[in-house]
Design an enzyme around this catalytic site. Sequence first.
Site, mmCIF file in Angstrom:
data_model
loop_
_atom_site.group_PDB
_atom_site.id
_atom_site.type_symbol
_atom_site.label_atom_id
_atom_site.label_comp_id
_atom_site.label_asym_id
_atom_site.label_seq_id
_atom_site.Cartn_x
_atom_site.Cartn_y
_atom_site.Cartn_z
ATOM 1 N N GLY A 23 7.404 4.483 -0.654
ATOM 2 C CA GLY A 23 6.467 3.359 -0.658
ATOM 3 C C GLY A 23 5.071 3.834 -0.998
ATOM 4 O O GLY A 23 4.877 4.707 -1.858
ATOM 5 N N ARG A 45 17.130 5.000 1.921
ATOM 6 C CA ARG A 45 18.287 4.414 2.608
ATOM 7 C C ARG A 45 19.179 3.739 1.561
ATOM 8 O O ARG A 45 18.677 3.279 0.514
ATOM 9 C CB ARG A 45 17.840 3.431 3.675
ATOM 10 C CG ARG A 45 16.976 2.320 3.156
ATOM 11 C CD ARG A 45 16.496 1.451 4.281
ATOM 12 N NE ARG A 45 15.438 0.559 3.817
ATOM 13 C CZ ARG A 45 14.837 -0.347 4.560
ATOM 14 N NH1 ARG A 45 15.190 -0.477 5.816
ATOM 15 N NH2 ARG A 45 13.893 -1.112 4.068
ATOM 16 N N GLU A 81 6.923 2.149 12.733
ATOM 17 C CA GLU A 81 7.825 1.613 13.758
ATOM 18 C C GLU A 81 9.300 1.893 13.442
ATOM 19 O O GLU A 81 10.163 1.656 14.277
ATOM 20 C CB GLU A 81 7.575 0.110 13.934
ATOM 21 C CG GLU A 81 7.934 -0.773 12.762
ATOM 22 C CD GLU A 81 6.868 -0.852 11.658
ATOM 23 O OE1 GLU A 81 5.957 -0.004 11.637
ATOM 24 O OE2 GLU A 81 6.970 -1.764 10.820
ATOM 25 N N HIS A 104 0.655 9.875 9.761
ATOM 26 C CA HIS A 104 -0.030 9.118 10.807
ATOM 27 C C HIS A 104 0.517 9.628 12.134
ATOM 28 O O HIS A 104 1.696 9.966 12.238
ATOM 29 C CB HIS A 104 0.259 7.621 10.621
ATOM 30 C CG HIS A 104 -0.421 6.727 11.616
ATOM 31 N ND1 HIS A 104 -1.738 6.879 12.003
ATOM 32 C CD2 HIS A 104 0.048 5.658 12.300
ATOM 33 C CE1 HIS A 104 -2.043 5.934 12.881
ATOM 34 N NE2 HIS A 104 -0.977 5.179 13.076
ATOM 35 N N GLU A 223 -20.322 -16.577 -1.407
ATOM 36 C CA GLU A 223 -21.285 -15.977 -0.479
ATOM 37 C C GLU A 223 -20.615 -15.059 0.537
ATOM 38 O O GLU A 223 -21.067 -13.942 0.775
ATOM 39 C CB GLU A 223 -22.063 -17.073 0.267
ATOM 40 C CG GLU A 223 -23.034 -17.853 -0.598
ATOM 41 C CD GLU A 223 -24.174 -16.999 -1.159
ATOM 42 O OE1 GLU A 223 -24.347 -15.851 -0.720
ATOM 43 O OE2 GLU A 223 -24.885 -17.499 -2.056
ATOM 44 N N GLU A 227 -19.015 -11.042 -1.996
ATOM 45 C CA GLU A 227 -20.057 -10.008 -1.928
ATOM 46 C C GLU A 227 -19.623 -8.763 -1.165
ATOM 47 O O GLU A 227 -20.326 -7.743 -1.177
ATOM 48 C CB GLU A 227 -21.343 -10.595 -1.318
ATOM 49 C CG GLU A 227 -22.009 -11.549 -2.277
ATOM 50 C CD GLU A 227 -23.457 -11.846 -1.938
ATOM 51 O OE1 GLU A 227 -24.028 -11.160 -1.067
ATOM 52 O OE2 GLU A 227 -24.008 -12.768 -2.553
HETATM 53 N N1 LIG Z 1 -0.232 2.562 3.439
HETATM 54 C C1 LIG Z 1 -0.944 3.674 3.206
HETATM 55 O O1 LIG Z 1 -1.413 3.888 2.098
HETATM 56 C C2 LIG Z 1 -1.100 4.724 4.282
HETATM 57 C C3 LIG Z 1 -2.297 5.464 4.373
HETATM 58 C C4 LIG Z 1 -2.348 6.544 5.268
HETATM 59 C C5 LIG Z 1 -1.247 6.831 6.072
HETATM 60 N N2 LIG Z 1 -0.126 6.049 6.004
HETATM 61 C C6 LIG Z 1 1.034 6.399 6.809
HETATM 62 O O2 LIG Z 1 2.053 6.837 5.913
HETATM 63 C C7 LIG Z 1 3.331 6.518 6.452
HETATM 64 C C8 LIG Z 1 4.092 5.685 5.432
HETATM 65 O O3 LIG Z 1 3.413 4.439 5.293
HETATM 66 P P1 LIG Z 1 3.567 3.589 3.958
HETATM 67 O O4 LIG Z 1 2.560 2.489 4.013
HETATM 68 O O5 LIG Z 1 3.610 4.513 2.795
HETATM 69 O O6 LIG Z 1 5.017 2.990 4.209
HETATM 70 P P2 LIG Z 1 5.770 1.924 3.307
HETATM 71 O O7 LIG Z 1 5.146 1.817 1.963
HETATM 72 O O8 LIG Z 1 5.938 0.661 4.065
HETATM 73 O O9 LIG Z 1 7.197 2.638 3.198
HETATM 74 C C9 LIG Z 1 8.185 2.063 2.448
HETATM 75 C C10 LIG Z 1 9.341 3.038 2.312
HETATM 76 O O10 LIG Z 1 9.922 3.272 3.601
HETATM 77 C C11 LIG Z 1 11.319 3.033 3.493
HETATM 78 N N3 LIG Z 1 11.949 2.579 4.726
HETATM 79 C C12 LIG Z 1 11.623 1.493 5.472
HETATM 80 N N4 LIG Z 1 12.449 1.397 6.520
HETATM 81 C C13 LIG Z 1 13.325 2.437 6.417
HETATM 82 C C14 LIG Z 1 14.417 2.859 7.185
HETATM 83 N N5 LIG Z 1 14.755 2.234 8.303
HETATM 84 N N6 LIG Z 1 15.100 3.975 6.752
HETATM 85 C C15 LIG Z 1 14.717 4.666 5.632
HETATM 86 N N7 LIG Z 1 13.677 4.287 4.878
HETATM 87 C C16 LIG Z 1 12.994 3.191 5.267
HETATM 88 C C17 LIG Z 1 11.398 1.926 2.475
HETATM 89 O O11 LIG Z 1 12.744 1.852 2.061
HETATM 90 P P3 LIG Z 1 13.250 0.829 0.930
HETATM 91 O O12 LIG Z 1 12.868 1.536 -0.335
HETATM 92 O O13 LIG Z 1 14.711 0.797 1.194
HETATM 93 O O14 LIG Z 1 12.551 -0.459 1.161
HETATM 94 C C18 LIG Z 1 10.404 2.426 1.432
HETATM 95 O O15 LIG Z 1 10.988 3.408 0.565
HETATM 96 C C19 LIG Z 1 3.070 5.780 7.766
HETATM 97 O O16 LIG Z 1 3.122 6.723 8.791
HETATM 98 C C20 LIG Z 1 1.643 5.254 7.590
HETATM 99 O O17 LIG Z 1 0.975 5.037 8.811
HETATM 100 C C21 LIG Z 1 -0.030 5.012 5.121
#
Ligand SMILES: NC(=O)c1ccc[n+]([C@@H]2O[C@H](COP(=O)([O-])OP(=O)(O)OC[C@H]3O[C@@H](n4cnc5c(N)ncnc54)[C@H](OP(=O)(O)O)[C@@H]3O)[C@@H](O)[C@H]2O)c1
Length: 321
Positions: A23, A45, A81, A104, A223, A227
């Site tokens: 992701g 998965r 989670e 994280h 507004e 901004e």
């Molecule tokens: N969002 C950010 O840019 C950001 C910034 C800093 C830190 N973080 C941290 O980075 C970590 C990842 O966050 P993210 O935002 O990158 O996550 P995300 O985009 O929501 O992750 C999506 C990926 O996780 C997979 N997934 C979801 N449930 C699963 C399961 N039960 N088993 C196996 N794979 C599963 C999804 O699988 P599918 O492909 O099958 O849907 C997808 O490939 C977290 O700890 C977050 O706090 C994130």
Amino acid sequence: MIRDEAIDPAPLHHKSVAIIGFGNQGRAQALNLRDSGVVVRIGLRPGSPRAAEVRAEGFDVLTPGEAAEPADLVMLLAPDERLASIYDELLPSLAPGAAIGFSHGLAIHFGLIRPRHDLDVVMVAPKGPGTALRSLYEAGKGMVALAAVSQDASGHAWQLALAYARAIGCGRAGVIRSTFEEECVADLFNEQAVVWGAVPAILQAGFDTLVAAGVQPEVAYLECVSELKLLAELVEARGLAGTAEAISNTAELGALLGGERLVNSRLKAEMSAVLEEIQAGRFARQLSDEANADYPRLRAARNQARKTSLEQARKALLGDA
Ligand SMILES: NC(=O)c1ccc[n+]([C@@H]2O[C@H](COP(=O)([O-])OP(=O)(O)OC[C@H]3O[C@@H](n4cnc5c(N)ncnc54)[C@H](OP(=O)(O)O)[C@@H]3O)[C@@H](O)[C@H]2O)c1
């Protein structure tokens, strides 16, 4: 700040990294690692909608267990989670003495995962979204990251965390040594009480106040919402003090008076309460409960957010973009 010059890349030489999840962070970190010469395997998965994208990027699509089995470091980059159940499933595939990594601190700090004692447990948390982590890397730059170790079975976990931060480009901008607790609590606090919690809520409240007083919604949107980009760019370029100097005297005095009035002792007390609840683990429990119930609050809030008059004003101004 620890930068590339002070980071030894050797801990990742001839090592392989499994990235679980493709992701926001998984995709960016995997591509950056590969471009830095690290062997990367992607675990998804079964039935993942991202399988085609993973193949299109030139990776094999493996199950989490297949990706993890030969890996020296397994990065868990799926929603926080979900990480505990992913870890439980991966456990038989984790080689003795391997390392697991996070971006994280929540799952470790709040005890959702209690790692096997032979594992190194590291964190490299880029301070921004995956899209920016990737685009900065491609531009020869990097994103600041916090790094930490919560379990050092090998005695070399910190060097591994640093080498990883360097390989995803964060050493170009700087790595700050932190702890899982500090990163997690500060990150959750910002999400709830500052940038992602308070700012959108105050934009909405400001918009509603103007519209209720008879201002056209499009004008209120320009507004109160548009901004924000100007403010963000100014703060990034010049800091808070420089931003105050860059605006008109009218805006500067208005900001001074309004800011003092709104960000008052009551708001600060509420911020402290939010922080205390985060520290006590209340939010971690709420997140797990929300996930176990299949996200009823998030679904309802997303539906509601699309229907507000603020969104209608945005569409009127910008089309459906
Ligand atoms: N969002 C950010 O840019 C950001 C910034 C800093 C830190 N973080 C941290 O980075 C970590 C990842 O966050 P993210 O935002 O990158 O996550 P995300 O985009 O929501 O992750 C999506 C990926 O996780 C997979 N997934 C979801 N449930 C699963 C399961 N039960 N088993 C196996 N794979 C599963 C999804 O699988 P599918 O492909 O099958 O849907 C997808 O490939 C977290 O700890 C977050 O706090 C994130």
